[in-house]
Every structure is written in structure tokens, then in C-alpha cells.
Design a protein around this motif. Sequence first.
Motif, short mmCIF file in Angstrom:
data_model
loop_
_atom_site.label_atom_id
_atom_site.label_comp_id
_atom_site.label_asym_id
_atom_site.label_seq_id
_atom_site.Cartn_x
_atom_site.Cartn_y
_atom_site.Cartn_z
N SER A 45 0.82 -1.21 0.00
CA SER A 45 0.00 0.00 0.00
C SER A 45 0.85 1.25 0.00
CB SER A 45 -0.93 -0.01 1.22
OG SER A 45 -1.63 1.20 1.33
N ASP A 46 1.91 1.28 0.80
CA ASP A 46 2.74 2.49 0.89
C ASP A 46 3.41 2.80 -0.44
OD1 ASP A 46 2.00 2.59 3.50
OD2 ASP A 46 3.91 1.90 4.32
N ALA A 47 3.91 1.77 -1.11
CA ALA A 47 4.60 2.00 -2.38
C ALA A 47 3.63 2.45 -3.47
CB ALA A 47 5.32 0.72 -2.82
N ILE A 48 2.43 1.91 -3.46
CA ILE A 48 1.47 2.21 -4.53
C ILE A 48 0.72 3.50 -4.28
CG2 ILE A 48 -0.58 1.37 -5.73
CD1 ILE A 48 0.36 -1.47 -5.12
N LEU A 49 0.23 3.68 -3.05
CA LEU A 49 -0.65 4.82 -2.74
C LEU A 49 0.03 5.94 -1.98
CD1 LEU A 49 -3.79 2.76 -1.60
CD2 LEU A 49 -3.28 3.66 -3.88
N GLY A 50 1.23 5.68 -1.44
CA GLY A 50 1.87 6.68 -0.60
C GLY A 50 1.63 6.37 0.87
N LYS A 51 2.21 7.17 1.75
CA LYS A 51 2.04 6.93 3.18
C LYS A 51 2.00 8.25 3.94
CE LYS A 51 7.02 6.26 3.90
NZ LYS A 51 8.05 5.32 4.42
N LEU A 52 1.48 8.19 5.15
CA LEU A 52 1.36 9.37 6.00
C LEU A 52 2.61 9.55 6.83
CD1 LEU A 52 -2.29 9.25 7.40
CD2 LEU A 52 -1.36 10.91 5.80
N THR A 53 3.03 10.79 6.97
CA THR A 53 4.14 11.12 7.86
C THR A 53 3.59 11.31 9.27
OG1 THR A 53 3.88 13.47 7.35
CG2 THR A 53 5.40 12.20 5.96
N PRO A 54 4.45 11.30 10.28
CA PRO A 54 3.96 11.48 11.66
C PRO A 54 3.15 12.76 11.88
CG PRO A 54 6.21 10.67 11.67
CD PRO A 54 5.89 10.98 10.25
N ASP A 55 3.42 13.78 11.08
CA ASP A 55 2.68 15.04 11.25
C ASP A 55 1.41 15.09 10.39
OD1 ASP A 55 3.94 15.12 8.85
OD2 ASP A 55 4.74 17.16 9.07
N GLY A 56 1.06 13.97 9.75
CA GLY A 56 -0.20 13.92 9.01
C GLY A 56 -0.10 14.27 7.55
N ARG A 57 1.09 14.54 7.02
CA ARG A 57 1.24 14.82 5.60
C ARG A 57 1.34 13.52 4.81
NH1 ARG A 57 5.52 16.46 4.07
NH2 ARG A 57 6.80 16.16 5.93
N ARG A 58 1.05 13.59 3.52
CA ARG A 58 1.08 12.40 2.68
C ARG A 58 2.29 12.42 1.76
NH1 ARG A 58 -0.50 11.73 -2.55
NH2 ARG A 58 -0.82 9.56 -3.21
N GLU A 59 3.07 11.34 1.82
CA GLU A 59 4.16 11.15 0.88
C GLU A 59 3.62 10.47 -0.37
OE1 GLU A 59 7.31 9.00 2.66
OE2 GLU A 59 7.90 10.62 4.03
N LYS A 60 4.09 10.90 -1.53
CA LYS A 60 3.55 10.41 -2.80
C LYS A 60 3.93 8.96 -3.04
CE LYS A 60 3.32 14.87 -5.15
NZ LYS A 60 3.71 15.64 -6.35
#
Length: 762
Positions: free
Chosen positions: A551-566
Motif C-alpha cells: 500500500s505504501d509503495a502504490i498509494l503513498g504513506k502518512l508522515t507522523p505530522d499527518g502529511r502524505r508522501e507520494k
Amino acid sequence: MLHFAEILGRVDHQGLATLLGNSLFQGHLNTENSKNFTVRNGVEQELCGVLGGSENNWDRESHPVQRKLMFGERGIEIPSRQPTVHSSEDTITDDGMTEVPEAVIDDVDDEELDEDVSRVKVETDRAFFNHMLLVRPAAVPINPAHAMDKDDLPLNNGTFVNKNISDRRELLFGDKLHKYLKSQGKKSLIELMKEAVEESGTDGALSDVWNDVTSLLHRKTVTGRDDVTTTANLLEDACKYLQSVFSEHMQTVVERNLEVAERGGIPGTRGLVNAFLKVGTEEPFQPEDDSIDGMPTWQVTYHCVRAGDMHAAAETLNRLKSFPQCATLVASLNHISKHKKLDAELKKKLKVEWRHNVGHTKDKYKRALYAALLGGLESAALADTLENWIWFKLYPLHVDPQLTPLLFQEVQKAVSIDYGEQYFMSNGKTDFQYYFTALWLSGQFERAIYLLHECGQRVDSVHVAVLAHKLGYLRMSQKSTDEMLVVDQSDATKCYLNLARLIVSYTKNFELIDVPRSLDYWFLLKGITTPTGSDVFEMAVSRSVYLTSQSDAILGKLTPDGRREKGLIDEYLDDPSEVICRVATDTELTGEWDQAVGLYLLAGKATNAAKLLASEISETLRADNKEKIAELVHVAEQFKSVQRGCQASEYATLSLLVDLAVLFDHCRNDEAETAYGISSQLRLIPTEPDQVTVIVNEFHMVPQKIREVLPDTCLHLMKCLVDHCIRQSTTQSNRGANSANTSMFSSSNRYVKQEGIFVFQQ
């Protein structure tokens, strides 16, 4: 709600005989255990009776109904929920046998029913790639894909190298498609495909295939595929291509016979034609009329026209103006050299002239020129190759001043139906290139692509289809479940290609080991829907996340501060939130609530995440699953720290459920005073008589998910408090009537032991 004093008072006043006679206790107490009756077990059983009633009422409202979901030919069929009325006549058959009436389904929970239907749709969509699209065996054996290793994940720059892929040609074409998609269509897909053909060392029949393809597909359609303008453009491009092939053929023959050709340094088409004719590769014939440079005039004229140089042909026609029997033919060729189209009046005169000369014209090149302008004439003498045969079919339409789709359909019918595969591929599938050329140049792209696929050319069939689709020349089947090639019932020359089936069969053997490349091809299917109405691309992304767990590689992931990595999905969409939300919904329906919460946050749908958490906590509290409750509370606290934009009502419901989970935990740990304090602050259960009216009046404001757990809340809280009271009373009895009582209940609830039981004392 009864107060504890009232409940204990009921136990005291009813007496042992009354309690034993109560229906709630029938079947549970016998004579032996009645002798050991105590206040504790009496109160517990009475509480179970009082509070269990409300719980049973709730269960009857939410009890899941057994439903039978059937997959019919037209999709999902759900039995009717309308009750069926059976009369006495309906239950008796003619034989006198009694039929059992059908079961009547009532009290159906609409919310549960909708959830079940949604779950079935998700499973149907996930099986869509395997069942629907691959229901027919593939032309090329497909090797099963292997799971993707961590080492195969894409790097930060988005590149991807998979050590398991051995087909270099397949990778080259995939890389060119990726560049096209990454540029958002700014790069030319035609040039990228040409680069892939060249870099992969494509030669032989496949090289000719791509020459055919790029000769016609070099610009986007201005109008519809079946529009006359599009047909005219296809005819023009096909004729130009066939003429250039003929010129290359003459050039090759001359270069192989330079001594005989004696071309010297004469440039232009006239010089090439003269040199080609000097080689003398043809059988002798009877020339008519004049000659030029020692060559028969009609022969030179035909070769100039066949090479596409009408101006060179016009030079030779000056010698023929003095021959009145062919004046209209000369005038027609001169008109085409200036205007590219034959004049309507000239065409009528040309037909008359041909009918006059047909009996005594022997020069095959002169006859061939009549055939090239009028069409449908006997030109077998010069239609000795596939390219010449097609040119004689297409050129009359190209110069026709009144071109109609019906004329073009006649040519298509001759290729695909009158002659067809049996004629062009008489030696088997190894001759596929000849039939492909005939189909492609006659504008039957769908049949040509399907031919490549059936002959085992998977890579080329897919990328030719992609190129035709992107340029607007591909007719797409209406349903993604159709056969790969669908023939129009009203017009056998018109076909539709199921691009979804073609691409899915291609990506099947690397969908798990090369997710980025698979996404490139699946993105081409965006806008195509599955039988359930889902977008094929969104469903493919959801299925890929489900199968690979990346999921992280395909959709991205959330950083601890709530931002989304692509993630990989960002290479295709500027705002992938809808696709991520679709994946989150599918994940929720399959029961993976923890991952679904993270995906909802990733999609910016904090309210959906709060609803899901609230539903899970409510259900888990009723199931009294201590371990899962602790996990849910932990996730909820994390959610509250990173969420953004959650609706206030849903956020409040979730917070209240977390508080109830804490209350349940204190009740399990017999921390009565803390539990009582939390309950008082929540104001969901009245603890004083004057609170009853207020809380009852405010009950309609309590969220549904909170109402669901109130019976369990009452049960846990009252058990905890009663146990606490019993312990306190036992301690007081042991210490004596005058012992100090520090309990919060000691001032009003005092017990004395009389004859083996505890009696409440006012």
C-alpha cells in the motif's frame, strides 16, 4: 432505569419463594441451589433479567438475516424481501400433497443488507480479472506471477528494476509507454513506439507490421472513426504508404543491377522508372500508342502513377494528347496531378471511354490506369503482389470525388470476408503478416490487432492497440466482459475490440512482480467499467494493494505530522484521493479496518475514518473483545492526533465511544468509583432520580453507535457497582455495624446479615 437501592429492595421484598417462581429463573435454579441463595447471585440474576431484556430487543433489531446471494447471468440477484402470502389453496397440490410454504424474510436490516451487497461487489470486482477477462484461454501460455520482493519496490525517483523479467523487448515497450504516461501525453507516443521497435531489434514480419501501423497511425483523428473525413485520410495515408513501398522496391532492383539499369545521376521518379524498366524484370507485352526515351509511354506513365508522382506522369502524357481514343484518360490523369481528386464529369466521360475501348485495348498498363481510376475493373495482370492488389482496391476510392463509407466497406468485405484468413494464411499462422497488412491498410484495425494476439505476438498486439486507442482509431466494445473481438451483427465489416481483456491477459504474468509496469497498462483502462459499474483502473489498483500488500509503495504513506508522501499512483493523477478512497472502502468491506483507517486518512477522508472506527468500537464493545478494544482505542487516539477536517459530529461520536471503552475497562477491573465518576460525566445513564427526565428527553440526540452499546454499558456498570456494594457490605459485616465506611455508597446502602442472607436496612 432502576436505581441500585430499588433493585436490592426488590430482591429483599420479593423473598426467596418469589424469586424462585420467577420465569427468568426457571430452568436455572433447582431445589439444591436455592438453599444456597445469596444476595449476590439473586441480584445478578435479577439484573440479567431486567437489563437482558433491552439487550434482547436490540439483538432482534440487528440480528443478521440469512441471505442467499446468487450470481446469475445478469449479475447479482437478491431474493425479494416482500413477505409472501400463502392461502390454504396454495399449500395443497392436485395430488393431495401438502407443499411447505416458502420462508418469509422479515426484520431485514437495510444497513447490513447494503453492506453485504457491497462486499459481494468488491469480491466480484477482484475476481473480475481472473474470471471475466480471462474466461477464454489465452493464445500464449501465461506463466503464474510470483509475489513481489521488497528489493523490487520502486526507488524514490519512481524507477523500477525487476530482476525476474527476462523479456528485454517487453521491457523496452513498457519503458516507452511509461515515458509517455509520465509526460502526461506531451511526448509523441508514435515516436516512442518507433524507438522501441528500433531499440529492440525488431525485424522480419514484425518490422513490416510496424511499418504498416505507423504509416496510418501518425496523427489523431479529427472526427469520428467512421466519419467520411477519417476514411479519406486513411485512404490517402494507405495509398502514400503503398506508393512509397513501390518506389523502394524499384530503388532496390536498380541498386542490385546498376550496370544494366544505367541510371547514372538522373534524379527524380522519371529517372528511377527508366532505370527500373531497363532491368527488364517483366514478361514481354504488346505496347500501344507512343514511346518515350525508348520506353512504352503507358508503361512509364503507370509506374509514375504507381510510385505516387503524378507530376512525372503528366510529362509523359504530353506525348499522348494526339491520340483521341484515350483523350479522357489523359485529361483525367492531368486533372488528378493538379487537384488530387477526379472530377465528377470527367469520371462519367471516362466510364464511357472505357466501355468504348475495352474490347480492343491490349496494353496491360493502359488497362491498369483505367482500373486505377474507375475501380472494379480487371487488373489481375498487374495485381501480382499483395501491395499491388490492395493499391488497386484503395486508389480508386482515394481519387473518387464522391467517396462514401459504403464503397470502403466493399473493400473491407473483400479482404476479411470474401478472401479472409483461409486465403491470406493458407500456410498457417507464420503468414500472419500478409493478412495483417491487408486488414490494416483496409482500415480494419480491430481484426488486425486480434490477429496479432491470436498468432502469439502479445507485445506487439497490445502496443498497437494502445497506439490506435490513444489516437482515436480503435472501436471499443461496450462491455468489458465481451469477447476480445466483437463483430457487429448489422455490419460484418465493423468490429469492436475489448481492450480491457487484451491488456489484462498481457499483464497477468507480471502483475505481482512488476506492479509499476502493471499500473501503466491499467491506467489505459481508466473510464472503462466492470459489470458492477466500478472503474477498471480503480478496481485494478485496489486489487493490486490487496494482493501485494504494498500500500505504501502504490498509494503513498502518512508522515507522523499527518502529511502524505507520494506513491506510484501520483504519476498518473494530480489528485489520487478518489482512487485511494476506493481502495479504503474495499479494504473496509473485507474486514481490514486498521488498514482502511490509514487509507481514509491518506485520501483526506478523515470523516470516513472516524465513522469506521466508531462502528468497529461499537461492535467490539458489544462483543466484549478486550484485546481488540484496546487495539481500537490505541488506533483512535492516533487518529485523533493526526486527523484533519473530520466532521465535528463524527469526531464527538468517536471520542464518546473511546470514553465508553475506558469505562468498560474500569468495570472489568472492578474500579467502581472511577467507573461511576466517568458514567456521571458522560450523562448517558441517569444516576439520580431528577436526571431521568432530562436524559430521556435528550436521548434522541445520542448518536446511533452510542445507542447500540448502552445496554452493554448498563450491564457492565451495574455489575461493577453491585459487586462493589456487596464487597463493601461484606467488609462492614465482618468489622461490625459501627465500623467506618469510606465507600461512596456507605451513607445510604447498609447491609446486615440475617439467617445466611443480606438484608437491606433503612
